[in-house]
Design an enzyme around this catalytic site. Structure first.
Site, PDB file in Angstrom:
ATOM      1  NE  ARG A  74      -3.029   0.300   3.198  1.00  0.00           N
ATOM      2  CZ  ARG A  74      -2.281   0.539   4.288  1.00  0.00           C
ATOM      3  NH1 ARG A  74      -1.582   1.643   4.382  1.00  0.00           N
ATOM      4  NH2 ARG A  74      -2.252  -0.342   5.269  1.00  0.00           N
ATOM      5  CE1 TYR A 127     -15.399  13.518 -15.034  1.00  0.00           C
ATOM      6  CE2 TYR A 127     -14.565  13.424 -12.796  1.00  0.00           C
ATOM      7  CZ  TYR A 127     -15.172  12.815 -13.876  1.00  0.00           C
ATOM      8  OH  TYR A 127     -15.562  11.507 -13.785  1.00  0.00           O
ATOM      9  CG  ASP A 204      -8.164  17.664 -13.952  1.00  0.00           C
ATOM     10  OD1 ASP A 204      -7.513  17.108 -14.864  1.00  0.00           O
ATOM     11  OD2 ASP A 204      -9.220  17.190 -13.484  1.00  0.00           O
ATOM     12  CE  LYS A 229     -11.719  10.140 -18.090  1.00  0.00           C
ATOM     13  NZ  LYS A 229     -11.939  11.398 -17.377  1.00  0.00           N
TER      14      LYS A 229
HETATM   15  C1  LIG Z   1     -12.342  11.753 -16.094  1.00  0.00           C
HETATM   16  C2  LIG Z   1     -11.820  12.977 -15.470  1.00  0.00           C
HETATM   17  C3  LIG Z   1     -11.500  12.991 -14.103  1.00  0.00           C
HETATM   18  C4  LIG Z   1     -11.745  11.817 -13.187  1.00  0.00           C
HETATM   19  O1  LIG Z   1     -10.863  10.763 -13.444  1.00  0.00           O
HETATM   20  P1  LIG Z   1     -11.229   9.218 -13.122  1.00  0.00           P
HETATM   21  O2  LIG Z   1     -10.013   8.497 -13.597  1.00  0.00           O
HETATM   22  O3  LIG Z   1     -12.468   8.903 -13.897  1.00  0.00           O
HETATM   23  O4  LIG Z   1     -11.454   9.115 -11.658  1.00  0.00           O
HETATM   24  C5  LIG Z   1     -10.981  14.161 -13.586  1.00  0.00           C
HETATM   25  N1  LIG Z   1     -10.793  15.251 -14.342  1.00  0.00           N
HETATM   26  C6  LIG Z   1     -11.089  15.267 -15.658  1.00  0.00           C
HETATM   27  C7  LIG Z   1     -10.863  16.517 -16.444  1.00  0.00           C
HETATM   28  C8  LIG Z   1     -11.626  14.138 -16.254  1.00  0.00           C
HETATM   29  O5  LIG Z   1     -11.947  14.160 -17.555  1.00  0.00           O
END
Ligand SMILES: *Cc1c(COP(=O)(O)O)cnc(C)c1O
Length: 415
Positions: A74, A127, A204, A229
């Site tokens: 972990r 998001y 982000d 993504k």
């Molecule tokens: C999909 C997404 C997230 C969340 O990520 P997960 O891997 O689905 O938890 C956060 N920020 C953006 C801009 C996203 O497109």
């Protein structure tokens, strides 16, 4: 035994565990090269060129563990190490990334940097689950949230300033381009305003990817990713990452991961690194497809509005051209005919995949407001297009046919 030259990137980048300090030398290689070369096992005769998937919850360990020693999975594993090194190098960080179970787990760790009751300034369009988490934390009294138009630098700067009715801002959250409205932030200017106000900046960087934007170079304190993504890129893994150049912030993010336990599985980490090898090619092709589709959609008789920073008259164009090395591969459109027409487009496409998520090799689309949790500021009829790497003419033919079947053509259009 043959002579073998060392790796083109430091082989000890980072050393054996994710909380150890990597080689601080800046990588001299271009991002497209780093994506291919970073996080390889050491070059030794007969050694593998890819990391092993190690399935072990615990490590042989007696006595007081030495610094960086692997003890329990972990806290750190060798399977994360290579992906963390590669992501860190790709973002131009002097430290490795920290991988998390999902993008949201990384985002939760970053938001935990805010002291209890602290004020967070965040984009009104972002998001939706990030906004949902902020709302939940605010409802619990853990923090205060001010939502702003992240493209309006003056408005963000004003929200960061302490006023009689509100305390100092503790953190500025940035998404650029925003999900799903594609607003582009002036990240260096926002960082300057936030730091002047004594606030941390978290970016982000999921939509842009490190191939297109490097927020740490713009002064951001922390970068988070949904690795799910573009970075992993094949819609087969859910994974997140957080990075910071700052030792204290890095340690706090690492400690948060260790005590909350939102850790990546070894297979996911391996798959993400495998996907990352082609990220430069994928992003380059997807961006080119997106720009071409946006250009054509801008004059399509069945499209009322297109948002993509590549379009010369897009509100984010000048800023994206100045701050980013590309325009990204997400396009937002509003079909003529409103939400019913948007739903009809989703129902009619044969090649485009009707699905949420984005950044995979396959093109997908969805009407965002089908989710009751999506921000009310997002138009009901907005379709978010995640443009993939297929042949652009095939993508166009399918989308054009779906649009023409879906709604009344725009009267002012020539075609
Ligand atoms: C999909 C997404 C997230 C969340 O990520 P997960 O891997 O689905 O938890 C956060 N920020 C953006 C801009 C996203 O497109």
């Amino acid at each position: 035994m043959a002579d073998i030259a060392p790796d083109p990137t430091p082989t000890d980048y980072p050393p054996r565990v994710s909380d150890a300090r990597p080689d601080p030398r800046p990588t001299p290689l271009a991002p497209a090269t780093v994506a291919v070369t970073a996080g390889r096992p050491p070059r030794v005769q007969g050694g593998p060129v890819n990391p092993a998937v190690v399935l072990s919850s615990t490590y042989v360990s007696a006595g007081v563990p030495g610094p960086g020693e692997l003890v329990y999975a972990r806290s750190g594993t060798e399977t994360w190490r290579d992906l963390e090194a590669a992501l860190g190098a790709l973002e131009g960080s002097t430290r490795p990334a920290l991988v998390f179970a999902s993008g949201m787990a990384a985002i939760a760790a970053a938001l935990a940097l805010v002291p209890r009751g602290g004020r967070v300034v965040a984009p009104r369009h972002a998001y939706q689950v990030t906004l949902g988490l902020l709302a939940e934390l605010a409802s619990l009294g853990d923090l205060q949230v001010d939502l702003v138009d992240i493209a309006d630098t003056d408005a963000v700067a004003a929200a960061l300033v302490t006023a009689p009715d509100r305390g100092a801002a503790a953190l500025l959250w940035v998404e650029s381009p925003t999900n799903p409205m594609l607003e582009v932030a002036d990240t260096p200017a926002l960082v300057a305003a936030a730091h002047a106000a004594g606030a941390l900046v978290v970016v982000d960087n999921t939509f842009a990817t490190p191939l297109v934007a490097r927020p740490l170079a713009h002064g951001a304190d922390v970068v988070v990713h949904s690795v799910t993504k573009y970075l992993a890129g094949h819609s087969d893994v859910v994974l997140g990452a957080a990075l910071s150049d700052d030792e204290a912030l890095h340690t706090r993010l690492l400690d948060h991961r260790t005590v909350h336990g939102a850790i990546a599985g070894p297979w996911e980490a391996w798959l993400a690194l495998r996907g990352l090898r082609t990220v430069a090619l994928r992003v380059e092709r997807a961006q080119a497809n997106a720009a071409e589709l946006a250009r054509r959609l801008a004059t399509h008789p069945c499209v009322a509005e297109v948002r993509h920073p590549s379009l010369p008259d897009d509100p984010g164009h000048e800023r994206a051209a100045r701050l980013m090395t590309g325009f990204g591969a997400i396009v937002a459109i509003r079909p003529v005919g409103g939400p019913a027409a948007a739903d009809a487009v989703v129902a009619a496409v044969r090649l485009w995949l009707p699905a949420t998520s984005l950044g995979g090799v396959e093109s997908s689309l969805e009407r965002r407001r089908r989710f009751s949790t999506e921000s009310a500021g997002v138009p009901e009829d907005l379709l978010r297009l995640s443009v993939g790497i297929e042949d652009v003419e095939d993508l166009w033919a399918d989308l054009d046919a779906a649009l023409r079947g879906a709604g009344a053509p725009r009267r002012d259009a020539a075609d």
